[in-house]
Motif scaffolding. Structure first.
Motif, PDB file in Angstrom:
ATOM      1  N   LEU A   1       7.234   7.060  30.879  1.00  0.00           N
ATOM      2  CA  LEU A   1       5.826   6.774  31.120  1.00  0.00           C
ATOM      3  C   LEU A   1       4.948   7.613  30.187  1.00  0.00           C
ATOM      4  CD1 LEU A   1       5.769   6.749  35.035  1.00  0.00           C
ATOM      5  CD2 LEU A   1       5.791   4.773  33.521  1.00  0.00           C
ATOM      6  N   PRO A   2       3.738   7.152  29.894  1.00  0.00           N
ATOM      7  CA  PRO A   2       2.842   7.934  29.018  1.00  0.00           C
ATOM      8  C   PRO A   2       2.158   9.064  29.768  1.00  0.00           C
ATOM      9  CG  PRO A   2       1.780   5.894  29.663  1.00  0.00           C
ATOM     10  CD  PRO A   2       3.168   5.837  30.250  1.00  0.00           C
ATOM     11  N   ILE A   3       2.953   9.977  30.330  1.00  0.00           N
ATOM     12  CA  ILE A   3       2.387  11.103  31.084  1.00  0.00           C
ATOM     13  C   ILE A   3       2.837  12.438  30.506  1.00  0.00           C
ATOM     14  CG2 ILE A   3       2.076   9.796  33.217  1.00  0.00           C
ATOM     15  CD1 ILE A   3       4.690  10.912  34.233  1.00  0.00           C
ATOM     16  N   GLY A   4       3.468  12.422  29.339  1.00  0.00           N
ATOM     17  CA  GLY A   4       3.742  13.659  28.620  1.00  0.00           C
ATOM     18  C   GLY A   4       4.795  14.561  29.211  1.00  0.00           C
ATOM     19  N   LEU A   5       5.753  14.030  29.960  1.00  0.00           N
ATOM     20  CA  LEU A   5       6.822  14.867  30.506  1.00  0.00           C
ATOM     21  C   LEU A   5       7.772  15.311  29.396  1.00  0.00           C
ATOM     22  CD1 LEU A   5       7.878  13.158  33.867  1.00  0.00           C
ATOM     23  CD2 LEU A   5       6.964  15.458  33.578  1.00  0.00           C
ATOM     24  N   VAL A   6       8.056  16.591  29.333  1.00  0.00           N
ATOM     25  CA  VAL A   6       9.072  17.135  28.422  1.00  0.00           C
ATOM     26  C   VAL A   6      10.220  17.605  29.309  1.00  0.00           C
ATOM     27  CG1 VAL A   6       9.561  18.763  26.559  1.00  0.00           C
ATOM     28  CG2 VAL A   6       7.259  17.843  26.832  1.00  0.00           C
ATOM     29  N   LEU A   7      11.156  16.712  29.586  1.00  0.00           N
ATOM     30  CA  LEU A   7      12.190  16.961  30.595  1.00  0.00           C
ATOM     31  C   LEU A   7      13.010  18.221  30.356  1.00  0.00           C
ATOM     32  CD1 LEU A   7      13.608  13.448  31.558  1.00  0.00           C
ATOM     33  CD2 LEU A   7      11.978  14.885  32.781  1.00  0.00           C
ATOM     34  N   PRO A   8      13.414  18.551  29.115  1.00  0.00           N
ATOM     35  CA  PRO A   8      14.213  19.777  28.946  1.00  0.00           C
ATOM     36  C   PRO A   8      13.527  21.036  29.458  1.00  0.00           C
ATOM     37  CG  PRO A   8      14.334  18.434  26.966  1.00  0.00           C
ATOM     38  CD  PRO A   8      13.308  17.801  27.852  1.00  0.00           C
ATOM     39  N   LEU A   9      12.206  21.043  29.487  1.00  0.00           N
ATOM     40  CA  LEU A   9      11.483  22.209  29.975  1.00  0.00           C
ATOM     41  C   LEU A   9      11.262  22.167  31.480  1.00  0.00           C
ATOM     42  CD1 LEU A   9       8.820  22.566  27.134  1.00  0.00           C
ATOM     43  CD2 LEU A   9      11.090  23.583  27.308  1.00  0.00           C
ATOM     44  N   HIS A  10      11.688  21.083  32.134  1.00  0.00           N
ATOM     45  CA  HIS A  10      11.617  20.987  33.592  1.00  0.00           C
ATOM     46  C   HIS A  10      12.969  21.244  34.244  1.00  0.00           C
ATOM     47  CE1 HIS A  10       7.512  19.245  34.214  1.00  0.00           C
ATOM     48  NE2 HIS A  10       7.669  18.923  32.939  1.00  0.00           N
ATOM     49  N   LEU A  11      14.016  21.440  33.447  1.00  0.00           N
ATOM     50  CA  LEU A  11      15.358  21.593  33.987  1.00  0.00           C
ATOM     51  C   LEU A  11      15.651  23.042  34.318  1.00  0.00           C
ATOM     52  CD1 LEU A  11      17.354  19.218  31.612  1.00  0.00           C
ATOM     53  CD2 LEU A  11      16.459  18.724  33.881  1.00  0.00           C
ATOM     54  N   ALA A  12      16.482  23.230  35.352  1.00  0.00           N
ATOM     55  CA  ALA A  12      16.879  24.580  35.734  1.00  0.00           C
ATOM     56  C   ALA A  12      17.971  25.127  34.828  1.00  0.00           C
ATOM     57  CB  ALA A  12      17.360  24.598  37.194  1.00  0.00           C
ATOM     58  N   VAL A  13      18.793  24.232  34.242  1.00  0.00           N
ATOM     59  CA  VAL A  13      19.872  24.656  33.357  1.00  0.00           C
ATOM     60  C   VAL A  13      19.326  24.774  31.938  1.00  0.00           C
ATOM     61  CG1 VAL A  13      22.166  24.098  32.464  1.00  0.00           C
ATOM     62  CG2 VAL A  13      21.554  23.498  34.799  1.00  0.00           C
ATOM     63  N   PRO A  14      19.450  25.913  31.278  1.00  0.00           N
ATOM     64  CA  PRO A  14      18.930  26.062  29.916  1.00  0.00           C
ATOM     65  C   PRO A  14      19.575  25.074  28.956  1.00  0.00           C
ATOM     66  CG  PRO A  14      19.481  28.206  30.859  1.00  0.00           C
ATOM     67  CD  PRO A  14      20.027  27.169  31.787  1.00  0.00           C
TER      68      PRO A  14
END
Length: 501
Positions: A481-494
């Motif tokens: 979606l066009p909401i600007g999510l950067v998933l790698p920065l939302h993950l608990a695992v580095p």
């Protein structure tokens, strides 16, 4: 991305996309290689004490390393697949795959907020330097702030190849310039195709039809209103820019209000730069427009109602009502309100060289997919980080190429590509991470097989290797979606640990 100068009769080609790999033995990364070497040393030392214990230790070491060496066609290790399956079972057991909102749901005050990783998002509105209102979407968990631009893309129909090459060159320059944007962490470009309801055409025709028009003209226009929208498609293009408001050296953490002031001064330059890339006229999206776009994505059945409300002065949707009333995440599908969706992610970029129109078929409307979104995710590196990455990648490519005395063609090609990337970065080129997310939405579950077959045919034509996202369809749907999510920065695992899995 590298452009190859064409001859007068050839088209310009692009390629040399690389996925950096850490130095290691065989299919192992750096961390598993160090684990293997440490385990072998322990086995050798144990043989001096007890041979049986050494054999047991060697077997345990093999069992630990085996899931890290077995990879599927998409490059995922056995350990990654096992961990994904275990996490999915835990999600099902806790009921985290179900979402209910609205008056009978579990969200506060009967609202329909977004589910999953975007649940905590908030939206405020401000004005840029030109006085244009824009929506600022904030994620408190990551301190990210997003501005979404709506573009009226010109399209490449009846455009000569020279102009297309100029657009591509300006697009590469625009992306390269984003590396110098202070605090920018990600960019996404979403191209969405959906059936055209014909309401806009009807409103335009009826609003301009003269009362004393001839009967023949009225009959002809009425026929156009009835037949023209059939099979038509509505194509929208949106660009989301994600900035970090976290504290930086010399600057404290910034609030949404402070980010709105700062980004409001940058938007005019960003939108004017986009106009030279073929994106057409671009402008920031307002809060209502963004809420409407997300609401229609989760519930396509309300699209005609939203469009009708827009023609009558506005729908008045708020961000608290942009999410679905109900959603159910399954292993390889996602059910949300009135539709079903499947999301794919790119596992490998095109090998070799491609033409500028390689993604045209993938982004074009398809009769077997009611609503389709193709999202390109970019994460530009700063110049300092880019130099470090390409040099490290070149060293790792040399190490892998030198492991075999006879050498492998793929390792030799990887070494040449790494050398070329390092040379181009040293001459001023930018380095950007990118990915592609494809979401196909259909009204019923019975239509999912046709959508799956359609994407399976479109992806190879675009020279992309994609795989359906398993165990996290809800998060993948939100990332498209066009909401600007950067998933790698939302993950608990580095990310460094995940890359070695």
């Amino acid at each position: 991305m590298v452009a190859t100068d064409p001859t007068p009769t050839d088209q310009r080609t692009y390629g040399n996309w690389r996925r950096p790999r850490s130095a290691g033995v065989g299919q192992l990364g750096l961390a598993p290689t160090l684990l293997m070497l440490g385990g072998l040393i322990a086995v050798v030392l144990t043989t001096l004490i007890d041979l049986i214990a050494a054999v047991v230790l060697a077997v345990l070491l093999g069992l630990v390393l085996a899931p890290l060496t077995i990879r599927d066609v998409h490059g995922r290790t056995l350990l990654a697949r096992i961990s994904t399956r275990l996490a999915w079972r835990r999600t099902r057991a806790t009921g985290a795959n179900l979402y209910r909102s609205g008056p009978l749901g579990r969200t506060g005050y009967g609202t329909c907020t977004l589910p999953g990783v975007a649940a905590g998002s908030t939206l405020t509105e401000a004005q840029d330097s030109y006085g244009r209102p824009f929506a600022l979407l904030s994620y408190p968990s990551t301190q990210h702030h997003v501005v979404v631009l709506n573009c009226e893309a010109d399209g490449a129909a009846l455009v000569d190849q020279q102009q297309v090459d100029v657009w591509v060159a300006y697009w590469g320059q625009w992306l390269s310039g984003l590396a110098a944007e202070p605090g920018l962490v990600g960019v996404s470009v979403t191209v969405e195709t959906a059936p055209d309801s014909g309401l806009r055409l009807r409103s335009e025709v009826e609003g301009n039809m003269a009362a004393d028009a001839p009967d023949l003209a009225k009959e002809m226009l009425q026929q156009v209103l009835e037949e023209y929208p059939a099979g038509g498609a509505q194509i929208s293009t949106r660009v989301a820019l994600t900035y970090s408001g976290a504290a930086r050296p010399g600057r404290p953490r910034r609030t949404a209000e402070e980010m709105a002031v700062e980004l409001g001064t940058r938007l005019p330059g960003l939108t004017s730069g986009l106009s030279m890339t073929g994106a057409g006229a671009s402008r920031p999206m307002t809060g209502t427009e963004l809420a409407e776009a997300v609401r229609v994505a989760y519930d396509p059945a309300v699209a005609p109602l939203v469009e009708q409300a827009q023609n009558m002065g506005g729908s008045g949707l708020t961000w608290a009502d942009a999410g679905p009333q109900g959603a159910e995440e399954r292993w390889a599908a996602y059910r949300h309100d009135s539709a079903w969706s499947v999301t794919w992610s790119m596992s490998e970029a095109p090998r070799g060289e491609v033409l500028s129109g390689v993604l045209t078929g993938l982004m074009a409307p398809h009769p077997d997919i009611a609503r389709k979104r193709v999202t390109l995710l970019y994460r530009p590196h700063t110049p300092a980080t880019a130099a470090k990455i390409v040099e490290e990648d070149r060293r790792n490519a040399r190490f892998r190429a030198s492991q075999s005395t006879q050498g492998r063609a793929r390792d030799d090609a990887a070494l040449r590509a790494a050398e070329q990337s390092a040379a181009e970065e040293a001459s001023g080129a930018g380095v950007t991470r990118f990915a592609v997310v494809i979401t196909a939405t259909v009204p019923t579950a019975e239509e999912l097989p046709q959508a799956l077959a359609a994407v399976d045919n479109l992806a190879p034509a675009a020279r992309l290797q994609v795989r359906p996202v398993t165990g996290s369809q809800a998060a993948a749907f939100a990332s498209g979606l066009p909401i600007g999510l950067v998933l790698p920065l939302h993950l608990a695992v580095p990310a460094s640990i995940r890359d070695n899995m």
